[in-house]
Design a protein around this motif. Structure first.
Motif, PDB file in Angstrom:
ATOM      1  N   ASN A   1       6.658  -9.330   1.391  1.00  0.00           N
ATOM      2  CA  ASN A   1       7.642  -8.564   2.146  1.00  0.00           C
ATOM      3  C   ASN A   1       7.214  -7.101   2.292  1.00  0.00           C
ATOM      4  O   ASN A   1       7.981  -6.180   2.046  1.00  0.00           O
ATOM      5  CB  ASN A   1       9.010  -8.646   1.458  1.00  0.00           C
ATOM      6  N   LYS A   2       5.963  -6.923   2.646  1.00  0.00           N
ATOM      7  CA  LYS A   2       5.415  -5.593   2.925  1.00  0.00           C
ATOM      8  C   LYS A   2       4.485  -5.712   4.117  1.00  0.00           C
ATOM      9  O   LYS A   2       3.903  -6.768   4.367  1.00  0.00           O
ATOM     10  CB  LYS A   2       4.624  -5.052   1.726  1.00  0.00           C
ATOM     11  N   GLY A   3       4.364  -4.633   4.848  1.00  0.00           N
ATOM     12  CA  GLY A   3       3.432  -4.619   5.965  1.00  0.00           C
ATOM     13  C   GLY A   3       2.059  -4.143   5.525  1.00  0.00           C
ATOM     14  O   GLY A   3       1.945  -3.292   4.649  1.00  0.00           O
ATOM     15  N   ILE A   4       1.020  -4.709   6.119  1.00  0.00           N
ATOM     16  CA  ILE A   4      -0.352  -4.318   5.784  1.00  0.00           C
ATOM     17  C   ILE A   4      -1.136  -4.108   7.071  1.00  0.00           C
ATOM     18  O   ILE A   4      -1.134  -4.970   7.964  1.00  0.00           O
ATOM     19  CB  ILE A   4      -1.044  -5.382   4.914  1.00  0.00           C
ATOM     20  N   ILE A   5      -1.791  -2.961   7.170  1.00  0.00           N
ATOM     21  CA  ILE A   5      -2.731  -2.692   8.251  1.00  0.00           C
ATOM     22  C   ILE A   5      -4.044  -2.270   7.602  1.00  0.00           C
ATOM     23  O   ILE A   5      -4.062  -1.352   6.778  1.00  0.00           O
ATOM     24  CB  ILE A   5      -2.239  -1.589   9.205  1.00  0.00           C
TER      25      ILE A   5
END
Length: 588
Positions: free
Chosen positions: A166-170
């Motif tokens: 439940n985290k965004g990763i770029i």
């Protein structure tokens, strides 16, 4: 599937290359005695099981490194081969293929013609060395395949984990161009990873700051970034850290969290200890139990609720119980006391503010209680104290389901259930111009009047015993209950502070009491005044006595219509008589 069959195309290339170079037939057999590669007649047999297992079987089972077979079909090792004595080969060279310590196959060069036989005879040592090297090359390719397979498995595993957290990763390369993003980012920003690959991060998030990410030892600091996606405002928290390989930065990984989700989770966790159900609201009085059942019904829907009643009756307890029994129970319950916050700050507390909105404002701005309560419940306690100018903004938020921060120009959609509470008569405040009529009607959808403690009869003693258990345990004292005298005093006391006053009274008394029962000597000062006043009055008029008895009966039975009927029965008078007496003595 055998290791060699997994790379059969590569093994076939080795076989064909060796055959072309040596002008010999080449065959490769795996540990299951199946041909996986070969030239000449063997090429048509790939995938089938060999019959003539003599020398090859011995090599596979015994693990001999390599061997030259001078008389195929005649040697002892060929004895169990079906072609024993009639082998088509004139000479052959075999070597095992190993992966670590495990034998995984055999490679062989064979001669069917005199010219090929002479070639092996004249280059015997070179042939052994060459076939050994070819076997080692195939073994190396097996290891390489297994390593790549393992890396691919780990990569797929990591992608699965990354896509489901439940985290965004770029992930960025050293030029800050996007190499990969996870599903969280695709869903939050409504983008397709394939469409943004190789684009500079600033084209997707123009305000992102990753300039200070060159020190991997720096403590991670969250920053905030906003973006509007299809008309919806999104606030994200992010950190950017370098990807360092061999002491050199090869790129950056940016981790994102939804500000609202993170803040709401924090509120939800902190509020869990304050969760209240209707079963935890204590009371056995019939009218009070009926009232609780009515509130339970209201809790199921999303209607705005206005809780009224005297101070200390438990308005926030009922608000929390309504939220806990509603469809929004897994979302935040945010409470704000409108009367406890200075007028200059209440607007920013409710609606938030943009960065730089006023002197002394947080440089990152602030999200208000409305924003944090999205999808949940907002409890506005003492709503009657809200300034008139702010009532307009509150009305707009309720009607349009959107808010504007202080200093902001854009509207933010919100989905909040409102529960308001007041101990002031809002209808009278409307008549005096102290409260907006339109806001009053917006809040007054479902009005619930919480009965006062003096209307709940024996509940006074039920609650007193509850608080005795609570504070006796807390203060490690052995208190069994109230003395009979104190029971009478409690039942005849007005309790203008209601349940809160009763709770404070019990806490005070347990602090002072040294016996097993709370006595009048250890009650707060106001109770001593009452008992003293009663003793000092030697005579009272019959009318005063009648008034006191009627009031006492109503206090015990309740001031509702049902309570008045019950009081009349206990006093032995008719319903009409008690109403006439209430009016006569101005008790209503």
């Amino acid at each position: 599937m055998s290791s060699l069959r997994q790379i059969k195309d590569v093994v076939q290339q080795f076989a064909e290359t060796a055959s072309a170079a040596l002008k010999l037939d080449v065959e490769v057999v795996d540990e299951n005695f199946c041909w996986v590669a070969g030239s000449g007649r063997i090429k048509n047999l790939i995938g089938t099981k060999i019959i003539e297992q003599g020398i090859i079987s011995k090599l596979l089972l015994k693990g001999r490194k390599n061997v030259i077979v001078d008389r195929p079909g005649e040697e002892e090792s060929c004895k169990f081969c079906p072609n024993y004595g009639k082998c088509r080969y004139k000479k052959a060279v075999y070597s095992i293929i190993k992966n670590e310590e495990e034998t995984i196959g055999v490679i062989g060069f064979s001669a069917e013609s005199k010219e090929q036989e002479k070639l092996i005879d004249s280059n015997a040592h070179a042939m052994l060395d060459f076939i050994d090297k070819i076997g080692n090359l195939i073994s190396a390719k097996v290891k390489e395949y297994e390593m790549l397979k393992q890396v691919k498995t780990y990569a797929q595993l990591m992608n699965t984990v990354i896509d489901n957290i439940n985290k965004g990763i770029i992930i960025l390369n050293r030029d800050d161009k996007i190499m990969d993003v996870n599903r969280f980012i695709e869903e939050k920003l409504q983008i397709n990873k394939e469409e943004i690959k190789d684009k500079h991060i600033k084209k997707i998030l123009p305000k992102i700051n990753i300039d200070n990410n060159n020190d991997e030892n720096k403590p991670m600091q969250y920053r905030e970034i906003s973006r509007t996606v299809k008309g919806k405002h999104i606030d994200l928290l992010y950190i950017a850290k370098p990807i360092v390989v061999n002491e050199q930065s090869e790129g950056t990984i940016c981790l994102f969290e939804d500000y609202k989700d993170t803040k709401q989770l924090a509120y939800t966790i902190s509020q869990k200890q304050s969760t209240i159900s209707f079963d935890q609201i204590i009371g056995e009085n019939r009218s009070f139990s009926d009232f609780k059942e009515k509130v339970k019904q209201v809790a199921q829907n999303d209607s705005t609720v206005l809780l009224t009643g005297e101070t200390g009756t438990g308005k926030e307890l009922f608000a929390r119980a309504i939220h806990e029994s509603s469809k929004r129970s897994n979302k935040p319950f945010i409470a704000i006391n409108c009367g406890a916050i200075p007028e200059a700050l209440i607007e920013s507390e409710l609606f938030g503010y943009e960065k730089g909105a006023f002197t002394g404002a947080n440089k990152m701005g602030k999200h208000g209680k409305f924003y944090l309560a999205d999808k949940g419940t907002l409890f506005l306690d003492e709503v009657g104290t809200m300034p008139i100018y702010l009532q307009i903004k509150l009305l707009r938020a309720i009607e349009r389901r959107e808010i504007e921060r202080v200093g902001g120009a854009k509207s933010i959609p919100i989905d909040v259930r409102i529960i308001a509470a007041t101990n002031e008569p809002l209808n009278e405040m409307v008549e005096k111009g102290e409260f907006r009529e339109d806001l009053y009607h917006r809040l007054n959808v479902v009005t619930l009047f919480i009965p006062s403690l003096r209307e709940r009869g024996e509940d006074i003693l039920v609650l007193a015993n509850h608080f005795i258990s609570k504070y006796a345990s807390k203060f490690n004292k052995y208190i069994l209950g109230l003395s009979e005298e104190v029971k009478d005093i409690f039942l005849n006391y007005d309790w203008k502070g209601n349940v809160r006053e009763l709770q404070n009274t019990i806490e005070y008394a347990i602090n002072m009491e040294s016996s097993n029962y709370i006595t009048k000597e250890n009650l707060p000062f106001q109770f001593k005044e009452i008992t003293t006043a009663l003793k000092s009055s030697e005579f009272i008029t019959l009318e005063e006595l009648e008034k006191q008895h009627i009031k006492m009966a109503l206090d015990k039975c309740g001031w509702t219509e049902n309570g008045r009927i019950e009081a009349a029965k206990k006093l032995g008078i008719s319903r009409a008589t008690i109403y006439r007496k209430i009016k006569k003595y101005n008790l209503a």
